[in-house]
Design a protein around this motif. Sequence first.
Motif, PDB file in Angstrom:
ATOM      1  N   ASP A 189       0.736  -1.376  -0.068  1.00  0.00           N
ATOM      2  CA  ASP A 189      -0.049   0.137  -0.050  1.00  0.00           C
ATOM      3  C   ASP A 189       0.702   1.399   0.021  1.00  0.00           C
ATOM      4  O   ASP A 189       2.191   1.151   0.284  1.00  0.00           O
ATOM      5  N   GLY A 190       0.236   2.453  -0.214  1.00  0.00           N
ATOM      6  CA  GLY A 190       0.849   3.548  -0.216  1.00  0.00           C
ATOM      7  C   GLY A 190       1.707   4.114   1.058  1.00  0.00           C
ATOM      8  O   GLY A 190       2.697   4.640   0.802  1.00  0.00           O
ATOM      9  N   LEU A 191       1.209   3.708   2.245  1.00  0.00           N
ATOM     10  CA  LEU A 191       1.992   3.928   3.275  1.00  0.00           C
ATOM     11  C   LEU A 191       3.234   3.075   3.656  1.00  0.00           C
ATOM     12  O   LEU A 191       4.471   3.847   3.929  1.00  0.00           O
ATOM     13  N   THR A 192       3.281   1.872   2.862  1.00  0.00           N
ATOM     14  CA  THR A 192       4.346   1.136   3.075  1.00  0.00           C
ATOM     15  C   THR A 192       5.344   1.661   2.040  1.00  0.00           C
ATOM     16  O   THR A 192       6.506   1.695   2.301  1.00  0.00           O
ATOM     17  N   LEU A 193       4.815   2.016   1.001  1.00  0.00           N
ATOM     18  CA  LEU A 193       5.775   2.515  -0.044  1.00  0.00           C
ATOM     19  C   LEU A 193       6.445   3.973   0.249  1.00  0.00           C
ATOM     20  O   LEU A 193       7.529   4.089   0.248  1.00  0.00           O
ATOM     21  N   LEU A 194       5.725   4.858   0.845  1.00  0.00           N
ATOM     22  CA  LEU A 194       6.154   5.933   1.394  1.00  0.00           C
ATOM     23  C   LEU A 194       7.386   5.625   2.390  1.00  0.00           C
ATOM     24  O   LEU A 194       8.451   6.267   2.410  1.00  0.00           O
ATOM     25  N   GLY A 195       7.259   4.902   3.370  1.00  0.00           N
ATOM     26  CA  GLY A 195       8.182   4.195   4.160  1.00  0.00           C
ATOM     27  C   GLY A 195       9.467   3.810   3.568  1.00  0.00           C
ATOM     28  O   GLY A 195      10.673   4.139   3.961  1.00  0.00           O
ATOM     29  N   GLU A 196       9.261   3.113   2.514  1.00  0.00           N
ATOM     30  CA  GLU A 196      10.367   2.383   1.617  1.00  0.00           C
ATOM     31  C   GLU A 196      11.008   3.702   1.198  1.00  0.00           C
ATOM     32  O   GLU A 196      12.332   3.923   0.863  1.00  0.00           O
ATOM     33  N   ILE A 197      10.140   4.384   0.537  1.00  0.00           N
ATOM     34  CA  ILE A 197      10.843   5.614  -0.505  1.00  0.00           C
ATOM     35  C   ILE A 197      11.718   6.399   0.541  1.00  0.00           C
ATOM     36  O   ILE A 197      12.890   6.947   0.267  1.00  0.00           O
ATOM     37  N   LYS A 198      11.278   6.984   1.992  1.00  0.00           N
ATOM     38  CA  LYS A 198      11.893   7.703   2.812  1.00  0.00           C
ATOM     39  C   LYS A 198      13.153   6.879   3.185  1.00  0.00           C
ATOM     40  O   LYS A 198      14.019   7.748   3.664  1.00  0.00           O
ATOM     41  N   GLN A 199      13.328   5.727   3.257  1.00  0.00           N
ATOM     42  CA  GLN A 199      14.358   5.108   3.535  1.00  0.00           C
ATOM     43  C   GLN A 199      15.556   5.150   2.387  1.00  0.00           C
ATOM     44  O   GLN A 199      16.449   5.507   2.884  1.00  0.00           O
ATOM     45  N   ARG A 200      15.085   4.804   1.120  1.00  0.00           N
ATOM     46  CA  ARG A 200      15.975   5.042   0.124  1.00  0.00           C
ATOM     47  C   ARG A 200      16.465   6.184  -0.314  1.00  0.00           C
ATOM     48  O   ARG A 200      17.614   6.702  -0.943  1.00  0.00           O
ATOM     49  N   PHE A 201      15.354   7.216  -0.254  1.00  0.00           N
ATOM     50  CA  PHE A 201      15.607   8.527  -1.029  1.00  0.00           C
ATOM     51  C   PHE A 201      14.923   9.430   0.001  1.00  0.00           C
ATOM     52  O   PHE A 201      13.914  10.220  -0.024  1.00  0.00           O
ATOM     53  N   PRO A 202      15.617   9.935   1.219  1.00  0.00           N
ATOM     54  CA  PRO A 202      15.109  10.508   2.251  1.00  0.00           C
ATOM     55  C   PRO A 202      14.718  12.090   1.957  1.00  0.00           C
ATOM     56  O   PRO A 202      13.694  12.588   2.397  1.00  0.00           O
ATOM     57  N   ALA A 203      15.364  12.821   0.951  1.00  0.00           N
ATOM     58  CA  ALA A 203      14.780  13.973   0.430  1.00  0.00           C
ATOM     59  C   ALA A 203      13.533  14.089  -0.760  1.00  0.00           C
ATOM     60  O   ALA A 203      13.257  15.104  -0.762  1.00  0.00           O
ATOM     61  N   MET A 204      13.461  12.965  -1.070  1.00  0.00           N
ATOM     62  CA  MET A 204      12.329  12.909  -2.058  1.00  0.00           C
ATOM     63  C   MET A 204      10.859  13.410  -1.484  1.00  0.00           C
ATOM     64  O   MET A 204      10.563  12.636  -0.685  1.00  0.00           O
ATOM     65  N   PRO A 205      10.100  14.380  -2.145  1.00  0.00           N
ATOM     66  CA  PRO A 205       8.914  14.712  -1.584  1.00  0.00           C
ATOM     67  C   PRO A 205       7.697  13.730  -2.125  1.00  0.00           C
ATOM     68  O   PRO A 205       7.873  13.577  -3.416  1.00  0.00           O
ATOM     69  N   VAL A 206       7.021  13.118  -1.205  1.00  0.00           N
ATOM     70  CA  VAL A 206       5.964  12.247  -1.679  1.00  0.00           C
ATOM     71  C   VAL A 206       4.716  12.777  -1.254  1.00  0.00           C
ATOM     72  O   VAL A 206       4.559  13.314   0.016  1.00  0.00           O
ATOM     73  N   MET A 207       3.820  13.000  -2.031  1.00  0.00           N
ATOM     74  CA  MET A 207       2.376  13.341  -1.870  1.00  0.00           C
ATOM     75  C   MET A 207       1.485  12.313  -1.789  1.00  0.00           C
ATOM     76  O   MET A 207       1.451  11.381  -2.877  1.00  0.00           O
ATOM     77  N   MET A 208       0.778  12.201  -0.874  1.00  0.00           N
ATOM     78  CA  MET A 208      -0.295  10.913  -0.792  1.00  0.00           C
ATOM     79  C   MET A 208      -1.480  11.463  -1.012  1.00  0.00           C
ATOM     80  O   MET A 208      -2.003  12.458  -0.672  1.00  0.00           O
ATOM     81  N   VAL A 209      -2.079  10.378  -2.025  1.00  0.00           N
ATOM     82  CA  VAL A 209      -3.464  10.515  -2.461  1.00  0.00           C
ATOM     83  C   VAL A 209      -4.509   9.625  -2.103  1.00  0.00           C
ATOM     84  O   VAL A 209      -4.022   8.581  -2.497  1.00  0.00           O
ATOM     85  N   THR A 210      -5.721   9.810  -1.565  1.00  0.00           N
ATOM     86  CA  THR A 210      -6.609   8.798  -1.196  1.00  0.00           C
ATOM     87  C   THR A 210      -8.044   9.584  -1.211  1.00  0.00           C
ATOM     88  O   THR A 210      -8.215  10.651  -1.141  1.00  0.00           O
TER      89      THR A 210
END
Length: 134
Positions: A67-88
């Motif tokens: 899911d998107g929250l798990t993806l967000l956690g993965e992205i922040k681990q690998r690319f901490p500076a990448m802005p992520v906007m969540m859509v729901t």
Amino acid sequence: MSVSILVVDDEADVADLFRQHFRRETRQGTYAMHFARSGEAALAKLTDGIEPTLIVILSDINMPGMDGLTLLGEIKQRFPAMPVMMVTAYGDDERRRRASELGAFEFLTKPVDFDLLKQQLRQLPAASAPETPH
């Protein structure tokens, strides 16, 4: 100079919707749109590298598999500076709290207000000066 936006959503019509609303910007070369239908596909694209420079990821929260929250956690681990906007479609407080804790840059509810989204995108540091490394 173009910059890239990665949209992650399992619904096929979402890609069409973004293509339609960003038609002018893609034609003018402002944004290059990239799409992934799952969290796993998004991580694969990120690992392979997205050109031109990726400035933001827009991710649905409710997706099968990752899911998107798990993806967000993965992205922040690998690319901490990448802005992520969540859509729901579900803007409940618990999801907002969880997304904030994980480092979400913004939280958008469906249907997406594309005028507001474009305004937010213009405020991203890389959008105003894509050639400047951060």
